[in-house]
Each structure stands twice: as structure tokens, then as C-alpha cells.
Design a protein around this motif. Structure first.
Motif, PDB file in Angstrom:
ATOM      1  N   LEU A 111     -15.260   1.318 -32.879  1.00  0.00           N
ATOM      2  CA  LEU A 111     -14.971   0.324 -33.911  1.00  0.00           C
ATOM      3  C   LEU A 111     -13.491   0.329 -34.277  1.00  0.00           C
ATOM      4  N   GLN A 112     -12.946   1.519 -34.483  1.00  0.00           N
ATOM      5  CA  GLN A 112     -11.548   1.624 -34.899  1.00  0.00           C
ATOM      6  C   GLN A 112     -10.597   1.166 -33.803  1.00  0.00           C
ATOM      7  N   SER A 113     -10.885   1.514 -32.561  1.00  0.00           N
ATOM      8  CA  SER A 113     -10.017   1.104 -31.450  1.00  0.00           C
ATOM      9  C   SER A 113     -10.023  -0.410 -31.294  1.00  0.00           C
ATOM     10  N   ALA A 114     -11.201  -1.028 -31.424  1.00  0.00           N
ATOM     11  CA  ALA A 114     -11.292  -2.486 -31.303  1.00  0.00           C
ATOM     12  C   ALA A 114     -10.468  -3.179 -32.390  1.00  0.00           C
ATOM     13  N   VAL A 115     -10.610  -2.708 -33.625  1.00  0.00           N
ATOM     14  CA  VAL A 115      -9.860  -3.301 -34.744  1.00  0.00           C
ATOM     15  C   VAL A 115      -8.358  -3.132 -34.542  1.00  0.00           C
ATOM     16  N   MET A 116      -7.923  -1.923 -34.167  1.00  0.00           N
ATOM     17  CA  MET A 116      -6.495  -1.662 -34.038  1.00  0.00           C
ATOM     18  C   MET A 116      -5.883  -2.417 -32.857  1.00  0.00           C
ATOM     19  N   LEU A 117      -6.592  -2.475 -31.735  1.00  0.00           N
ATOM     20  CA  LEU A 117      -6.068  -3.210 -30.579  1.00  0.00           C
ATOM     21  C   LEU A 117      -5.949  -4.699 -30.878  1.00  0.00           C
ATOM     22  N   LEU A 118      -6.947  -5.246 -31.577  1.00  0.00           N
ATOM     23  CA  LEU A 118      -6.899  -6.667 -31.943  1.00  0.00           C
ATOM     24  C   LEU A 118      -5.715  -6.935 -32.867  1.00  0.00           C
ATOM     25  N   TRP A 119      -5.532  -6.068 -33.850  1.00  0.00           N
ATOM     26  CA  TRP A 119      -4.428  -6.236 -34.799  1.00  0.00           C
ATOM     27  C   TRP A 119      -3.078  -6.149 -34.082  1.00  0.00           C
ATOM     28  N   LEU A 120      -2.918  -5.146 -33.220  1.00  0.00           N
ATOM     29  CA  LEU A 120      -1.647  -4.967 -32.517  1.00  0.00           C
ATOM     30  C   LEU A 120      -1.361  -6.133 -31.579  1.00  0.00           C
ATOM     31  N   ALA A 123      -0.531  -9.147 -34.078  1.00  0.00           N
ATOM     32  CA  ALA A 123       0.495  -9.054 -35.114  1.00  0.00           C
ATOM     33  C   ALA A 123       1.626  -8.076 -34.828  1.00  0.00           C
ATOM     34  N   ASP A 124       1.472  -7.196 -33.840  1.00  0.00           N
ATOM     35  CA  ASP A 124       2.504  -6.170 -33.642  1.00  0.00           C
ATOM     36  C   ASP A 124       2.610  -5.795 -32.163  1.00  0.00           C
ATOM     37  N   ARG A 125       3.015  -6.751 -31.355  1.00  0.00           N
ATOM     38  CA  ARG A 125       3.155  -6.500 -29.921  1.00  0.00           C
ATOM     39  C   ARG A 125       4.181  -5.397 -29.618  1.00  0.00           C
ATOM     40  N   PRO A 126       5.298  -5.310 -30.361  1.00  0.00           N
ATOM     41  CA  PRO A 126       6.253  -4.219 -30.093  1.00  0.00           C
ATOM     42  C   PRO A 126       5.621  -2.830 -30.230  1.00  0.00           C
ATOM     43  N   ALA A 127       4.746  -2.661 -31.240  1.00  0.00           N
ATOM     44  CA  ALA A 127       4.082  -1.371 -31.413  1.00  0.00           C
ATOM     45  C   ALA A 127       3.161  -1.083 -30.233  1.00  0.00           C
ATOM     46  N   LEU A 128       2.497  -2.126 -29.726  1.00  0.00           N
ATOM     47  CA  LEU A 128       1.618  -1.953 -28.573  1.00  0.00           C
ATOM     48  C   LEU A 128       2.416  -1.504 -27.355  1.00  0.00           C
ATOM     49  N   ALA A 145       3.005  12.473 -36.726  1.00  0.00           N
ATOM     50  CA  ALA A 145       4.132  12.232 -37.631  1.00  0.00           C
ATOM     51  C   ALA A 145       5.395  11.898 -36.845  1.00  0.00           C
ATOM     52  N   GLY A 146       5.586  12.536 -35.690  1.00  0.00           N
ATOM     53  CA  GLY A 146       6.761  12.265 -34.882  1.00  0.00           C
ATOM     54  C   GLY A 146       6.766  10.883 -34.274  1.00  0.00           C
ATOM     55  N   LEU A 147       5.597  10.267 -34.134  1.00  0.00           N
ATOM     56  CA  LEU A 147       5.493   8.935 -33.541  1.00  0.00           C
ATOM     57  C   LEU A 147       5.856   7.823 -34.515  1.00  0.00           C
ATOM     58  N   THR A 148       5.725   8.086 -35.807  1.00  0.00           N
ATOM     59  CA  THR A 148       5.893   7.024 -36.797  1.00  0.00           C
ATOM     60  C   THR A 148       7.262   6.372 -36.706  1.00  0.00           C
ATOM     61  N   GLY A 149       8.318   7.167 -36.577  1.00  0.00           N
ATOM     62  CA  GLY A 149       9.661   6.619 -36.519  1.00  0.00           C
ATOM     63  C   GLY A 149       9.943   5.837 -35.258  1.00  0.00           C
ATOM     64  N   ARG A 150       9.180   6.102 -34.180  1.00  0.00           N
ATOM     65  CA  ARG A 150       9.454   5.456 -32.897  1.00  0.00           C
ATOM     66  C   ARG A 150       8.612   4.203 -32.666  1.00  0.00           C
ATOM     67  N   ILE A 151       7.359   4.205 -33.129  1.00  0.00           N
ATOM     68  CA  ILE A 151       6.500   3.041 -32.852  1.00  0.00           C
ATOM     69  C   ILE A 151       5.934   2.419 -34.133  1.00  0.00           C
ATOM     70  N   GLY A 152       6.372   2.895 -35.293  1.00  0.00           N
ATOM     71  CA  GLY A 152       5.938   2.305 -36.547  1.00  0.00           C
ATOM     72  C   GLY A 152       4.651   2.912 -37.087  1.00  0.00           C
ATOM     73  N   THR A 153       4.371   2.642 -38.357  1.00  0.00           N
ATOM     74  CA  THR A 153       3.205   3.218 -39.024  1.00  0.00           C
ATOM     75  C   THR A 153       1.896   2.753 -38.402  1.00  0.00           C
ATOM     76  N   ILE A 154       1.776   1.453 -38.139  1.00  0.00           N
ATOM     77  CA  ILE A 154       0.532   0.919 -37.584  1.00  0.00           C
ATOM     78  C   ILE A 154       0.314   1.444 -36.166  1.00  0.00           C
ATOM     79  N   GLY A 155       1.368   1.468 -35.371  1.00  0.00           N
ATOM     80  CA  GLY A 155       1.241   1.987 -34.017  1.00  0.00           C
ATOM     81  C   GLY A 155       0.820   3.443 -33.990  1.00  0.00           C
ATOM     82  N   ALA A 156       1.440   4.253 -34.842  1.00  0.00           N
ATOM     83  CA  ALA A 156       1.076   5.676 -34.903  1.00  0.00           C
ATOM     84  C   ALA A 156      -0.333   5.858 -35.441  1.00  0.00           C
TER      85      ALA A 156
END
Length: 291
Positions: free
Chosen positions: A192-201, A204-209, A22-33
Motif C-alpha cells: 500500500l505504501q509503495s503504491a501511494v509513494m510511487l504514484l505521488w512521486l 508531483a516529484d519526478r526529480p526525487a524519483l 537521514a543522509g538521503l534527505t539532503g540529496r533526494i528531499g524529504t518525500i524521496g527519503a
């Protein structure tokens, strides 16, 4: 009753992971957290399976197992995103309560998809514990915004669907004890989840990465707690219907209230205490039915 101990361990670990995430959401966004729990959880789960592999014969993963695991993985990604959105709109305890409407929908989905038993006593226990969750939230529901309510309930339903996917994958494995099957499905799911999230980041969301890299210490903690909690959830799913596990897991609301009081300085009133009592009664009733 190994599933009881496994569920309680998972609930404690998940409360800690939720607080860290929950503490990460404000700093790196919902998708990043959301991505943190999967990307940083995978190395811990994979290492555990690697250490165990010389001593056991690993279960064979076929298309059926992969299909169930993909269902669970996708639903859990969406559920985690909705969970973090809810936490941004409401207090930690209220957000947890909204998501813990999950056992009701899970029991119905489990009966339809996996033909798991669904009787009046079991539904009564689930309903009583869920009512306890609503009271324990301490929310003045007339003041709660509609959007967090919808995202919280959606998160609960999606977590329920993910539990069905994970239990389906565990039941589809042809061999192996409950611990080995749980760890194998966990590694597959996190991969599976890590592959999907890394591809998305990456697309579409390099700042979150970049933010995830900058917050690697807290991300590592959230990932480790997430992998630990998921392993014990999966052990529970391997041994009993998922709705039993998730109903017992409603004791997490009690843990969440403790965290809210200590970390977020939220007080606990009489109505919340009554709700916690109903949770305990509902869980006790469920254990009596399941015994």
C-alpha cells in the motif's frame, strides 16, 4: 516474552535505518527519503513471504484487515516525513528524543480504540521512561526551535497511530501464528505504501524519483533495514499491546546516542546519562508490570 526480544531487535535495526535515511534527505528531499523505506523494503518482505508460502497456509485478508492496515500505512508515511523534517532541524539524538514521546499518546489511543489495559503502574512506567528520553536528548530546550519540536511530537503521535493500525490489522487476521501474521500484514502494508509513494512521486516529484534511482545502494540498505525492523515491530504488536512495545523501544534513544557519538561526533553529558538511566528504570518497571 518473545515480544521483548523482537522489540530490541527492531530498535537496533531501526536506529541503523534512521541513520541511513537521514543522509538521503539532503540529496533526494524529504518525500524521496520517506519513500525509500517502503519501496526498497517491499521486495525483501515479499520474498520472505514467497519463500514461506509453500510450507504454510497464508491468512485470509478481508476488508477489516485492509482498513486497519491502510490506517497504519497512511499514518506511518506521514510520521516518516515529519521525522525526516525534524532530523533536518535538530541533531540525530534530539530528533529521536522528540519522536519518542510516542508511548504516552499511544497508550491513551490504544485504551480508547482497542480497549487495551491502562493502569497507574503502566502509565507511571511509560511516563518515567519518557522523562528519561527528554533528559537523554541533551538538548538545551530554550534554544530548540519551535518548528522541530512540533514536527517531532507530530511524528511521535503519528507513529503511535500507525502502531494502533498495525496491531488492529494483526488482531483482525482470523488465523496464523504471530510470525506469519506479522509478515503478511507487513507485505500488505508495504505494498500500500509503495503504491501511494510511487504514484505521488510520478505525478508531483519526478526529480526525487530520479534521485532515488541514483541513490539505489544506500536506499537498498535503508529499505532492507526498514523491512527487517518492521517485521519485528509487527511481531511485538501481535503479542502484546502496542504501548508496551513502544515503551520498551525507548532503549533506541540509548542506541541513538551511541550512533550520534560515533557517526556525528556528538558528546554525551551527565544529564544524558541520567536520562538513559531513567529510560532503563522505566522499561524495567514496564516489564515487571507486563510479566
Amino acid at each position: 516474552m518473545i515480544w521483548v526480544a523482537a522489540t530490541l531487535i527492531a530498535a537496533v535495526a531501526q536506529t541503523g535505518r534512521n541513520a541511513a535515511q537521514a543522509g538521503l534527505t539532503g540529496r533526494i528531499g524529504t518525500i524521496g527519503a520517506t519513500a525509500v523505506r517502503f519501496i526498497f523494503g517491499l521486495p525483501f518482505a515479499a520474498l520472505a513471504l514467497l519463500v514461506l508460502s509453500p510450507f504454510v497456509s497464508l491468512p485470509r485478508l478481508d476488508a477489516t484487515v485492509l482498513g486497519w492496515a491502510a490506517l497504519g500505512a497512511g499514518a506511518q508515511i506521514a510520521a516518516t516525513a515529519f521525522m525526516l523534517l525534524t532530523m533536518r532541524g535538530q541533531s540525530f539524538g534530539v530528533a529521536t528524543a522528540l519522536m519518542k514521546t510516542e508511548p504516552v499518546t499511544l497508550a491513551l489511543i490504544g485504551a480508547l480504540i482497542l480497549s487495551e489495559p491502562l493502569g497507574p503502574a503502566r502509565l507511571g512506567a511509560i511516563g518515567l521512561a519518557t522523562l528519561g528520553v527528554v533528559l537523554a536528548s541533551g538538548a538545551t530546550w530554550s534554544r530548540v526551535a519551535m518548528r522541530p519540536v512540533l514536527t517531532g511530537v507530530a511524528a511521535g503521535a503519528l507513529f503511535g497511530l500507525s502502531a494502533i493500525g498495525f496491531r488492529g490489522a494483526l488482531l483482525a487476521l482470523p488465523e496464523g501464528g504471530f510470525f506469519l501474521r506479522a509478515l503478511s500484514v507487513l507485505v500488505l502494508t508495504l505494498a500500500l505504501q509503495s503504491a501511494v509513494m510511487l504514484l505521488w512521486l510520478a505525478l508531483a516529484d519526478r526529480p526525487a524519483l530520479r534521485g532515488i534511482r541514483g541513490e539505489w545502494r544506500i536506499s537498498l540498505t535503508a529499505g532492507a533495514l526498514g523491512a527487517f525492523a518492521s517485521l519485528f515491530w509487527f511481531i511485538g504488536f501481535a503479542l502484546t499491546p502496542a504501548a508496551n512495545v513502544r515503551t520498551l523501544a525507548l532503549v533506541e534513544v540509548v542506541f541513538a546516542q551511541m550512533v550520534s557519538g560515533r557517526l556525528f561526533r556528538e558528546s554525551t553529558g551527565r544529564l544524558q546519562l541520567a536520562g538513559m538511566a531513567l529510560i532503563i528504570l522505566g522499561v524495567g518497571w514496564l516489564l515487571a508490570v507486563a510479566a
